[in-house]
Design an enzyme around this catalytic site. Structure first.
Site, mmCIF file in Angstrom:
data_model
loop_
_atom_site.group_PDB
_atom_site.id
_atom_site.type_symbol
_atom_site.label_atom_id
_atom_site.label_comp_id
_atom_site.label_asym_id
_atom_site.label_seq_id
_atom_site.Cartn_x
_atom_site.Cartn_y
_atom_site.Cartn_z
ATOM 1 N N HIS A 30 1.078 -1.084 -0.299
ATOM 2 C CA HIS A 30 -0.161 0.221 -0.162
ATOM 3 C C HIS A 30 0.986 1.271 0.129
ATOM 4 O O HIS A 30 1.873 1.425 0.269
ATOM 5 C CB HIS A 30 -0.992 0.320 1.171
ATOM 6 C CG HIS A 30 -1.965 0.635 1.178
ATOM 7 N ND1 HIS A 30 -1.935 2.675 1.667
ATOM 8 C CD2 HIS A 30 -3.504 0.923 0.722
ATOM 9 C CE1 HIS A 30 -2.652 3.080 1.275
ATOM 10 N NE2 HIS A 30 -3.673 1.995 0.316
ATOM 11 N N GLU A 32 -3.830 2.525 -7.705
ATOM 12 C CA GLU A 32 -4.294 3.429 -6.339
ATOM 13 C C GLU A 32 -3.205 4.710 -6.660
ATOM 14 O O GLU A 32 -2.070 4.868 -6.066
ATOM 15 C CB GLU A 32 -4.182 2.911 -4.987
ATOM 16 C CG GLU A 32 -4.625 2.026 -4.671
ATOM 17 C CD GLU A 32 -5.550 2.153 -3.296
ATOM 18 O OE1 GLU A 32 -6.549 2.052 -2.858
ATOM 19 O OE2 GLU A 32 -4.964 1.974 -2.412
#
Ligand code: PGA
Length: 256
Positions: free
Chosen positions: A96, A166
């Protein structure tokens, strides 16, 4: 891998909420809503300290926000892929952007991805550029992130990984703006091409591709329909039970 026909919606609670009591309330409400969901795999990734209280079900699966590549041993503060697997974790977020910012390296991300696959946990590999330029440099960033994450994985594991696109500029409450469906669509096609090139596949790779970055109950349907993705990675809204439930219900009635 479950049927390609189902949407995949992953809620990443990050370092929230602050108490087990609140976490349980959220989980119970989402679990209740998930009984109405038919065409969607729903995954919740709570902070690991709360996991003991949440047993995953076939309708609401448990995911982790990270994992460690060694099975057991002297690795203070880490949680191994075997511990997570034994606990019933089905998916694990890896790489992430918030972990990358803390110094997570491409090499470590690759070790995490490989151990997840070895342990039958689907790694959700987050990729995305800091900024979108006009010359396509951002595509190189994404390519490098994907290529380095899957080093050493064999062709038959291409269905066992998930990629979450993302873009950093679209994530979180300080995001500059939302990504347009066109920007998402174009990047998804590019990610599929990168995977095809790595694995030498002629047909479209079966890897599920998610989008994440300020997705909410209002834009989820639009992103899925126009963005060409298989699902969503949802941050803030996954902590708001009403909004997350609305999102799940709106997604679930969409045809794939
Ligand atoms: P957000 O977070 O939905 O709050 O923008 C997404 C993410 O960081 O995965």
């Amino acid at each position: 891998m479950k049927s390609k026909q189902k949407w995949l919606i992953v809620g990443n609670w990050k370092m929230n909420p602050v108490s087990l009591k609140l976490a349980k309330q959220n989980y119970i409400s989402i679990k209740k809503a998930s009984t109405k969901i038919k065409n969607t795999e729903v995954v919740v990734c709570p902070p690991s300290i709360y996991m003991e209280s949440f047993k995953g079900t076939t309708r609401l699966m448990l995911g982790s926000q990270d994992l460690f590549w060694e099975g057991e041993g002297s690795f203070t503060g880490n949680i191994s892929y075997i511990q997570l697997k034994n606990f019933g974790v089905k998916y694990s977020i890896v790489g992430h952007s918030e972990k990358r910012r803390e110094g997570e390296t491409l090499e470590n991300i690759n070790k995490k991805v490989k151990s997840a696959v070895k342990g039958n946990i689907f790694p959700i590999i987050c990729v995305g550029e800091e900024e979108r330029d006009d010359h396509g440099a951002y595509l190189k960033v994404i390519k490098e992130q994907i290529e380095s994450a899957v080093v050493g994985l064999s062709k038959n594991t291409i269905k066992d990984i998930v990629i979450a696109y993302e873009p950093l500029w679209a994530i979180g409450k300080d995001s500059k703006r939302d990504a347009t469906p066109h920007e998402i669509f174009e990047t998804v096609i590019y990610i599929k091409k990168v995977l095809s090139d790595i694995y030498g596949t002629k047909s479209v790779p079966p890897t599920k591709i998610l989008y994440g970055g300020s997705v909410n109950e209002k834009n989820a349907e639009f992103v899925l329909k126009s963005g060409g993705v298989d699902g969503l990675l949802v941050g803030r809204v996954s902590l708001d039970v009403k909004k997350f439930t609305d999102l799940l219900l709106s997604v679930d009635k969409l045809k794939r």
